[in-house]
Design an enzyme around this catalytic site. Sequence first.
Site, PDB file in Angstrom:
ATOM      1  CG  ASP A 169      -1.921   1.131   1.213  1.00 59.99           C
ATOM      2  OD1 ASP A 169      -2.425   1.460   0.126  1.00 59.99           O
ATOM      3  OD2 ASP A 169      -2.200   1.697   2.288  1.00 59.99           O
ATOM      4  NE  ARG A 214     -12.064  11.387  -7.778  1.00 58.38           N
ATOM      5  CZ  ARG A 214     -12.850  10.841  -6.850  1.00 58.38           C
ATOM      6  NH1 ARG A 214     -14.108  10.563  -7.125  1.00 58.38           N
ATOM      7  NH2 ARG A 214     -12.380  10.557  -5.650  1.00 58.38           N
ATOM      8  CE  LYS A 215     -12.981   4.133 -11.394  1.00 56.09           C
ATOM      9  NZ  LYS A 215     -13.822   3.153 -12.111  1.00 56.09           N
TER      10      LYS A 215
END
Lengths: 249, 249
Positions: A169, A214-215
């Site tokens: 992450d 936005r991705k």
Amino acid sequence: MARSVGRICKGFQRLGLLSKQTQLIPFTRVPVGTVRTIVTLPSFLFPQPRDFSLPNPSWGSEMTRMYEHYESQCEVETEGGQKQKGPWRRLPSYNRLLKYATGGVYLSKMIQSKARLFTRNIRNPGAAFEYVLFVNKEEQKCVCILQAGHLLEGPPGHVHGGAIATMIDTVTGTHATFLSGPVMTANLNINYRRPIPLGSTVLLESCLEKKEGRKTFITCRVTSTDGSKLHTETSALFLSITASHLLGG
Amino acid sequence: MARSVGRICKGFQRLGLLSKQTQLIPFTRVPVGTVRTIVTLPSFLFPQPRDFSLPNPSWGSEMTRMYEHYESQCEVETEGGQKQKGPWRRLPSYNRLLKYATGGVYLSKMIQSKARLFTRNIRNPGAAFEYVLFVNKEEQKCVCILQAGHLLEGPPGHVHGGAIATMIDTVTGTHATFLSGPVMTANLNINYRRPIPLGSTVLLESCLEKKEGRKTFITCRVTSTDGSKLHTETSALFLSITASHLLGG
């Protein structure tokens, strides 16, 4: 929140440290159409923070060797003997995201003064996550060299699946931020192929797959440093955000 | 590894602590057809470990209220006034997986004496993960109450995506182990819907989806304690293992 920022600003104004028109800027992108003035805080308020991405005595030979491999490609020599930027760039790393951003030290105090970045919350060098990230703008890649300390145990003698997810992450999120500005994790799909022995050094390689509005889609592999052993494979999705996404909870 | 176990056994035999036929048993399931004798180590070698799943002064009112809600269902009163087991059972939690399993304190020392479970590696109560797990055998469910401390920060003022993944892996992994014996995480597919503010208490609910041979499929939702806010949704896959999976790296 806004009133607290206002109170802090007024406090600095009383001390003569800020002009009346100044306003704190959070770390996120300024929305289109918003006009803000940059705060010019006096430098004595910002002591030099520790950059956790620099080598320390807990680093083993493999961690050091890999660090030097990428660090040597951050600055290269031209044929004329002059030095210039290389393909890779080391990213500094602190124990708080906001603390060292513009105005962040004050904003972060409002939120929680004791808060620390999850991956840098243990002071003892070598005990938990020892890592350094390098980005390659040209190739849209990011690599992370990770030495997993003894406080990251999950299955006996091996790194916790959550600690691996945490680094994935962190690396993919940092890479997505580098590519798209402030983002939040929307999806992590992690396939665990082979456990990572505690104390070992591994390589995380993050690649941009595509960007759609936005991705930002990223893939990430965790392997042994020579690439011969595949530990995990991940696809990750990040969404670009503004400050309101966080303030709105 | 096997030779190291043998050396430790011989050491105990010399000290008269073990009979010659005893053998250490790792935490994993004994394969079918294998004959092993249980070690009977003297009790003074096992000081009472701290059970981290019990309340401590750092727990806020919400954490305590949720704990009492499930704890009260671990033992119920019959119509005749007698006490009997309830539908829920609290799972104790230590800072090392192997340390308090049979023979584990010695096996764990061979691997790394300083190693600590990732989710319990910080001593300061309330600073990181405060959590307690309850299982419901009948409903094949597991719940975890989590209070996220200030050392788990990711986005400013919010819990790190990796810290959330860590708790999801912990809860679903514990649940899968409860249902299927020793397992390793094979896949975690996490959808992050809404960030979790630092310091808040949330509920993780883990449900068995299906079991297929070595595979155990689990789903997990992280919500506010009243269930009104959905933070993450996860599907997880675990594979049953034997000790050889870990020893083989």
